[in-house]
Design an enzyme around this catalytic site. Sequence first.
Site, mmCIF file in Angstrom:
data_model
loop_
_atom_site.group_PDB
_atom_site.id
_atom_site.type_symbol
_atom_site.label_atom_id
_atom_site.label_comp_id
_atom_site.label_asym_id
_atom_site.label_seq_id
_atom_site.Cartn_x
_atom_site.Cartn_y
_atom_site.Cartn_z
ATOM 1 N N HIS A 139 0.830 -1.206 0.000
ATOM 2 C CA HIS A 139 0.000 0.000 0.000
ATOM 3 C C HIS A 139 0.871 1.266 0.000
ATOM 4 O O HIS A 139 0.711 2.147 -0.846
ATOM 5 C CB HIS A 139 -0.908 -0.048 1.239
ATOM 6 C CG HIS A 139 -1.817 1.126 1.407
ATOM 7 N ND1 HIS A 139 -3.167 1.061 1.183
ATOM 8 C CD2 HIS A 139 -1.567 2.392 1.798
ATOM 9 C CE1 HIS A 139 -3.709 2.251 1.408
ATOM 10 N NE2 HIS A 139 -2.754 3.078 1.800
ATOM 11 N N GLU A 140 1.813 1.325 0.923
ATOM 12 C CA GLU A 140 2.661 2.524 1.014
ATOM 13 C C GLU A 140 3.562 2.657 -0.210
ATOM 14 O O GLU A 140 3.834 3.759 -0.668
ATOM 15 C CB GLU A 140 3.517 2.491 2.289
ATOM 16 C CG GLU A 140 2.726 2.517 3.599
ATOM 17 C CD GLU A 140 1.721 3.661 3.687
ATOM 18 O OE1 GLU A 140 2.012 4.750 3.139
ATOM 19 O OE2 GLU A 140 0.648 3.462 4.277
ATOM 20 N N HIS A 143 1.614 4.432 -2.864
ATOM 21 C CA HIS A 143 1.598 5.896 -2.671
ATOM 22 C C HIS A 143 2.920 6.500 -3.152
ATOM 23 O O HIS A 143 2.947 7.499 -3.860
ATOM 24 C CB HIS A 143 1.473 6.246 -1.178
ATOM 25 C CG HIS A 143 0.098 6.066 -0.610
ATOM 26 N ND1 HIS A 143 -1.028 6.582 -1.191
ATOM 27 C CD2 HIS A 143 -0.327 5.457 0.535
ATOM 28 C CE1 HIS A 143 -2.090 6.286 -0.436
ATOM 29 N NE2 HIS A 143 -1.690 5.602 0.606
ATOM 30 N N ASP A 214 -7.615 7.547 2.938
ATOM 31 C CA ASP A 214 -7.145 7.977 1.620
ATOM 32 C C ASP A 214 -8.311 8.408 0.756
ATOM 33 O O ASP A 214 -8.243 9.418 0.068
ATOM 34 C CB ASP A 214 -6.421 6.819 0.911
ATOM 35 C CG ASP A 214 -5.118 6.463 1.594
ATOM 36 O OD1 ASP A 214 -4.583 7.324 2.314
ATOM 37 O OD2 ASP A 214 -4.639 5.334 1.399
HETATM 38 ZN ZN ZN Z 1 -2.816 5.060 2.318
#
Ligand code: ZN
Length: 300
Positions: A139-140, A143, A214
């Site tokens: 996930h990170e 980003h 988010d």
């Molecule tokens: Zn996030």
Amino acid sequence: QLLVEMDGLSVDDDIQVLILAATNRIDVLDHALLRPGRFDRIVKVDLPAKEGRLSILKIHTANKPLSDDVELEQIARETFRFSGAHLENLANEAAILALREGSQVIRREHFMEAIDKVIMGEKLDRRPNKDELKRVAIHETGHALISEIMNPGSVSTITITSRGKALGYVRHNPTDDVYLQTKDYLETQISICIAGSIAEELLLNNKSTGAKNDFEQAIKLVKTMLISGMTDLGVVEENSLPKELLHQEMSKILKSIEERVKTIIKEHKNIMVIIAENLIDSERFSGDELRDMLKEKKIA
Ligand code: ZN
């Protein structure tokens, strides 16, 4: 109480009185206090800009031993939207971190860690289980990848250390304070917001609840675009728009941004898996390492 004290004051008396008052909750003041003739001048003190933050940092570090690698100018740049109280807290946290390590001086890394701490809260001992950790890492990385590709040089570090409510996060390199946002800027921010969830979807085949914030953030940004007249609807007022139309336009914008993000993530799947593995091992991956990998991929 101020109203009572001011009652009966007259400008013709021998004794003239000047009353000064300060509040950070103007919204809860009695309206009578703000009527003409009561407080004639109202001075709004906003959050400090970069120069202001630098001056405040100088005050709160004046009595602290700083190492040579500490540049207050840089810390001022990294602390956009910090109040004076935040900056005081930051200086104290950095000192505590140095003390805990038995260091005689406060170093740059202590300040960096303290910034994380002031923004995100205390490091948590709770470590997510293995599957969760992998998900957070992917996930990170999502980003960070989108941030770096759409805005080269923007990623400082990716971490999957749990802090406050966050299981991981991407720290961005300081830029100048942004007060006006262009359409490009907003679209990039939306892309970065939704990239975490899309990475989960494309690399782990499903999404999770970790992306709730988010999406809230992304929707807020889309709304900003809408009320700033940056969409096909032109200049509109949110409340006078039929709900359906609003919804349609917002999904249209999100869909097109989503497609772009999906394409980029698909192209970089291999890199992302490697970064995620590194993150699971050492909890940290630097922006420089990410840039090196992207450069190598380009050459290849
Ligand atoms: Zn996030």
